[in-house]
Enzyme design. Sequence first.
Site, short mmCIF file in Angstrom:
data_model
loop_
_atom_site.label_atom_id
_atom_site.label_comp_id
_atom_site.label_asym_id
_atom_site.label_seq_id
_atom_site.Cartn_x
_atom_site.Cartn_y
_atom_site.Cartn_z
N GLU A 55 0.81 -1.55 0.40
CA GLU A 55 -0.10 0.15 -0.26
C GLU A 55 0.43 1.52 -0.32
O GLU A 55 1.98 1.48 0.34
CB GLU A 55 -1.26 0.60 0.84
CG GLU A 55 -0.24 -0.27 2.60
CD GLU A 55 -1.00 -0.05 4.17
OE1 GLU A 55 -1.19 1.99 3.35
OE2 GLU A 55 -1.39 -0.06 4.86
N LYS A 112 -5.47 -2.96 14.19
CA LYS A 112 -4.23 -1.87 14.90
C LYS A 112 -5.08 -1.51 16.57
O LYS A 112 -5.85 -1.81 16.55
CB LYS A 112 -4.67 -0.56 14.49
CG LYS A 112 -4.15 -0.27 13.30
CD LYS A 112 -3.89 0.90 12.44
CE LYS A 112 -2.95 1.35 10.86
NZ LYS A 112 -4.33 0.54 9.74
#
EC number: 4.2.1.70
Length: 304
Positions: free
Chosen positions: A26, A161
């Site tokens: 990404e 996360k």
Amino acid sequence: MLEQYLDINPEVAAAIAAGKPVVALESTIISHGMPYPQNVETAFKVEQIIRNNGAIPATIAILKGRLKVGMTHDEIEYLGKAGFDVIKTSRRDIPFIVAKQIDGATTVASTMILAQMAGIKIFATGGIGGVHRGAQQTFDISADLQELANTDVAVICAGAKSILDIALTLEYLETQGVPVIGYQTDTLPAFYTRESEFGVDYRLDTPKQIAMAMKAKWEMGLKGGVVIANPIPEEFQLDRGMIDKVILEAVAEMDSKGISGKESTPFLLAKVAEKTKGSSLKTNIELVYNNAKLAAQIAVEYAS
């Protein structure tokens, strides 16, 4: 039809055509995840780690309206210097970034989309997005999760996360039929730490086992992605009690400032880096390196 929008780097295109291992990467981590020049240095090293482990890297972004699968070093440098001036681009944003012929950094969701367009099945990142804390009121749920439900790409990450509501994130993935694999672990890593109190769906201990599971899933027509949770190496993890306290403080500050949606993750990561005096950024970089290595190993097995 796609050719009018999509530029695949010749080296990447040749590898895909030959059935060789390719790993997508990404670009939001470059533009929004780290300061310059660390972001560019990290991006270059991640690509080198993938090469060292037998695969071809394909960093993905949108530049001047062109969908780029496999960026040059000059393009990565440009993106790293532009930083927050580049638009953080998810699924809904892609057609408008293209139509306006501007720059977009791809999230997990949009990287998966462009990887699938190009024919790449394996993608390495830091951590996936998920259900945000307080989502019962805000409905703030990352588009990454819906993409994982629909797009046939495996995502190697250090878990969800830890700024997220991990329990609700796992519930969402289960509902959507997205398997969460723990690489050599029975519990879901929480990005900065190797463990959380939550279990994974399946523990697999070798890249070959993971590649075989991916192959079986997609050959049987079972749509959607796979989450491969890869714990950060022990020497780089942060103290769990400390990071949990820091995240709670950062979330409270974010709420008080009314920050939400796509701005929330960059704010929280920057705030955590500030509160940990940079140690979280070092951890972030090391877990990305670790994920790139595993992704390349899985890609080699999948290609064979």
